[in-house]
Write a protein that holds these residues in place. Sequence first.
Motif, PDB file in Angstrom:
ATOM      1  N   ILE A   1       0.870  -1.177   0.000  1.00 27.67           N
ATOM      2  CA  ILE A   1       0.000   0.000   0.000  1.00 27.67           C
ATOM      3  C   ILE A   1       0.906   1.225   0.000  1.00 27.67           C
ATOM      4  CG2 ILE A   1      -1.860   1.211   1.194  1.00 27.67           C
ATOM      5  CD1 ILE A   1      -2.300  -1.499   2.744  1.00 27.67           C
ATOM      6  N   HIS A   2       0.863   2.008  -1.053  1.00 17.99           N
ATOM      7  CA  HIS A   2       1.764   3.164  -1.158  1.00 17.99           C
ATOM      8  C   HIS A   2       1.004   4.455  -0.874  1.00 17.99           C
ATOM      9  CE1 HIS A   2       5.400   5.272  -2.321  1.00 17.99           C
ATOM     10  NE2 HIS A   2       4.642   6.110  -3.014  1.00 17.99           N
ATOM     11  N   LEU A   3       1.586   5.278  -0.007  1.00 19.30           N
ATOM     12  CA  LEU A   3       0.999   6.559   0.368  1.00 19.30           C
ATOM     13  C   LEU A   3       1.825   7.708  -0.183  1.00 19.30           C
ATOM     14  CD1 LEU A   3       0.111   5.916   4.137  1.00 19.30           C
ATOM     15  CD2 LEU A   3      -1.340   5.616   2.142  1.00 19.30           C
ATOM     16  N   GLU A   4       1.164   8.771  -0.511  1.00 18.16           N
ATOM     17  CA  GLU A   4       1.828   9.988  -0.964  1.00 18.16           C
ATOM     18  C   GLU A   4       1.286  11.174  -0.181  1.00 18.16           C
ATOM     19  OE1 GLU A   4       1.427  10.504  -5.135  1.00 18.16           O
ATOM     20  OE2 GLU A   4       2.932   8.980  -5.647  1.00 18.16           O
ATOM     21  N   ARG A   5       2.127  12.158  -0.066  1.00 19.02           N
ATOM     22  CA  ARG A   5       1.733  13.389   0.612  1.00 19.02           C
ATOM     23  C   ARG A   5       1.660  14.498  -0.425  1.00 19.02           C
ATOM     24  NH1 ARG A   5       4.302  15.679   6.185  1.00 19.02           N
ATOM     25  NH2 ARG A   5       3.150  17.623   6.283  1.00 19.02           N
ATOM     26  N   LEU A   6       0.465  14.936  -0.713  1.00 25.66           N
ATOM     27  CA  LEU A   6       0.233  15.948  -1.722  1.00 25.66           C
ATOM     28  C   LEU A   6      -0.188  17.258  -1.056  1.00 25.66           C
ATOM     29  CD1 LEU A   6      -1.753  13.683  -4.217  1.00 25.66           C
ATOM     30  CD2 LEU A   6       0.712  14.151  -4.180  1.00 25.66           C
ATOM     31  N   GLY A   7      -0.523  18.233  -1.874  1.00 21.69           N
ATOM     32  CA  GLY A   7      -0.885  19.535  -1.335  1.00 21.69           C
ATOM     33  C   GLY A   7      -2.115  19.498  -0.449  1.00 21.69           C
ATOM     34  N   HIS A   8      -3.063  18.601  -0.769  1.00 19.80           N
ATOM     35  CA  HIS A   8      -4.295  18.542   0.007  1.00 19.80           C
ATOM     36  C   HIS A   8      -4.186  17.617   1.207  1.00 19.80           C
ATOM     37  CE1 HIS A   8      -4.493  15.159  -2.840  1.00 19.80           C
ATOM     38  NE2 HIS A   8      -5.173  14.534  -1.885  1.00 19.80           N
ATOM     39  N   GLY A   9      -3.074  16.905   1.345  1.00 25.20           N
ATOM     40  CA  GLY A   9      -2.896  16.028   2.492  1.00 25.20           C
ATOM     41  C   GLY A   9      -2.329  14.676   2.100  1.00 25.20           C
ATOM     42  N   ARG A  10      -2.466  13.695   2.986  1.00 29.75           N
ATOM     43  CA  ARG A  10      -1.934  12.357   2.777  1.00 29.75           C
ATOM     44  C   ARG A  10      -3.005  11.468   2.152  1.00 29.75           C
ATOM     45  NH1 ARG A  10      -0.722  14.375   7.898  1.00 29.75           N
ATOM     46  NH2 ARG A  10       1.498  14.570   8.385  1.00 29.75           N
ATOM     47  N   SER A  11      -2.595  10.626   1.205  1.00 32.13           N
ATOM     48  CA  SER A  11      -3.580   9.786   0.536  1.00 32.13           C
ATOM     49  C   SER A  11      -2.927   8.519   0.003  1.00 32.13           C
ATOM     50  CB  SER A  11      -4.259  10.541  -0.614  1.00 32.13           C
ATOM     51  OG  SER A  11      -3.298  10.909  -1.590  1.00 32.13           O
ATOM     52  N   VAL A  12      -3.754   7.483  -0.187  1.00 30.45           N
ATOM     53  CA  VAL A  12      -3.305   6.235  -0.809  1.00 30.45           C
ATOM     54  C   VAL A  12      -3.174   6.479  -2.305  1.00 30.45           C
ATOM     55  CG1 VAL A  12      -3.868   3.829  -1.276  1.00 30.45           C
ATOM     56  CG2 VAL A  12      -4.377   4.820   0.970  1.00 30.45           C
ATOM     57  N   ALA A  13      -1.976   6.258  -2.842  1.00 29.20           N
ATOM     58  CA  ALA A  13      -1.737   6.480  -4.263  1.00 29.20           C
ATOM     59  C   ALA A  13      -1.823   5.198  -5.070  1.00 29.20           C
ATOM     60  CB  ALA A  13      -0.361   7.119  -4.475  1.00 29.20           C
ATOM     61  N   CYS A  14      -1.567   4.049  -4.406  1.00 28.80           N
ATOM     62  CA  CYS A  14      -1.527   2.799  -5.156  1.00 28.80           C
ATOM     63  C   CYS A  14      -1.633   1.619  -4.196  1.00 28.80           C
ATOM     64  CB  CYS A  14      -0.233   2.707  -5.972  1.00 28.80           C
ATOM     65  SG  CYS A  14      -0.008   1.164  -6.890  1.00 28.80           S
ATOM     66  N   ILE A  15      -2.325   0.593  -4.633  1.00 23.77           N
ATOM     67  CA  ILE A  15      -2.312  -0.708  -3.973  1.00 23.77           C
ATOM     68  C   ILE A  15      -1.783  -1.709  -4.989  1.00 23.77           C
ATOM     69  CG2 ILE A  15      -3.674  -2.521  -2.865  1.00 23.77           C
ATOM     70  CD1 ILE A  15      -5.614  -0.428  -1.935  1.00 23.77           C
ATOM     71  N   ALA A  16      -0.753  -2.445  -4.628  1.00 22.95           N
ATOM     72  CA  ALA A  16      -0.095  -3.341  -5.572  1.00 22.95           C
ATOM     73  C   ALA A  16       0.085  -4.713  -4.944  1.00 22.95           C
ATOM     74  CB  ALA A  16       1.260  -2.765  -6.006  1.00 22.95           C
ATOM     75  N   VAL A  17       0.340  -5.694  -5.795  1.00 26.58           N
ATOM     76  CA  VAL A  17       0.606  -7.057  -5.340  1.00 26.58           C
ATOM     77  C   VAL A  17       2.068  -7.385  -5.600  1.00 26.58           C
ATOM     78  CG1 VAL A  17      -1.730  -7.915  -5.612  1.00 26.58           C
ATOM     79  CG2 VAL A  17      -0.195  -7.945  -7.566  1.00 26.58           C
ATOM     80  N   MET A  18       2.659  -8.173  -4.730  1.00 28.40           N
ATOM     81  CA  MET A  18       4.043  -8.583  -4.884  1.00 28.40           C
ATOM     82  C   MET A  18       4.094 -10.053  -5.261  1.00 28.40           C
ATOM     83  SD  MET A  18       7.260  -8.098  -2.257  1.00 28.40           S
ATOM     84  CE  MET A  18       7.149  -6.316  -2.468  1.00 28.40           C
TER      85      MET A  18
END
Length: 419
Positions: A327-344
């Motif tokens: 689960i990848h999170l990013e911090r953008l101008g509007h706040g923190r959000s989930v950017a991607c969910i991936a499988v390994m």
Amino acid sequence: MVDARLLESVRETVMSDAGPVTPSRVAAAVQASGRLLGTAGALAAVEGISAELNGLGPLQVLVRDPAVTDIFVNGPGSVWLDRGGGLERAPVAFSSEGQVRALAARLVSVGGRRLDEGSPCVDVRLDGGFRVHAVLPPISTTGTLLSIRIRREQVFSMAELRQNGMFGSLVQTVLECMVKRRLSFLISGATGSGKTTLLATLLGLCPPGERLVLIEDAAELNPLHPHVVSLEARHGNLEGGGGVDLGELVRQSLRMRPDRLVVGECRGAEVRELLAAMNTGHTGGGGTIHANTAAGVPARLTALGALAGMSQEAVRLQAASAIDAVIHLERLGHGRSVACIAVMEDGPGGLVVGSALEIFAGRPRPGPGWPLLLLRLGLDADAIETGGFDTGSLAGLNSAGSVGTAESVLGTGTGRGRE
């Protein structure tokens, strides 16, 4: 600013007797000093001196804001804070470099460590939820540096995180499915992207009958769960003895009958313990890791594994069998959000991460890893249409209606769905 002479007078009075430095003792010492301060002045003096003797000094006023998560001191007149929207200048200052250094030394000593020329870089955890990192000159070329991370007792619910914009309804359902189906996962992202916040919330979704064992270098996780055991690494003393590392904590935790093992943030060789913990048959565990993207997690794991003496092949085999999703999170101008969910998974060319859901402007889009993620969640990939992601629910992905509500697709099984 606290008057230096009054501070020293109160300090001598309070320290002359053994016992904790309480506001009542400080107030009595202020009154005994004979200063005519008035009611408002006396209250301000007691508050300021209490912060100097038993708190964060001039920084104490910043802690009152519940939105503040980090405080940084780059010098007497350079104090910054983070409320979740990026760094901003704080309206406080120190009188001198000596005051900054004195505060840093006192905070470190409260944490049981020593800050001096022999130990110029120290990291400690204090009661009250503070994690303090201090650096002295000449390691720091601009004077004493202080970095304070504030652990708030409040733990957000999934609904609150969604309301704050961290994810939408579809991502929320997928995350809840992952916990329900006991998928092992990593939460990746940059510093301050919300990894620990999301992990604590997800752990709160675990059934109350499960025993959670949390292993961290510095205790920060505080999930709302009735059965949590927290283990924290301990640094060695000046002679190098008495230290307890993450590897030893993992070995001890396996004797504690954990239902879910969680190894907190790993930055170095402790990745070996992270992968080992997730390969002991305890599914549903998790952890956090620094990475630029979800696709960069395998390279990050390989690099950290090299620090632990692990070969690339060993990292590949361990990670492929231990980690279901990223689960990848990013911090953008509007706040923190989930950017991607991936499988390994273990691909022909080595360890790879396949994007399952990518979020653009708040709208999730399917990726090549979506069918595999559905399989691991125990869902029927053939029954899913990939054109209805704007509906915001798993049910909307299936025009035939065979998926049903989020509750109906969760199931009760605990298999990883790799068959």
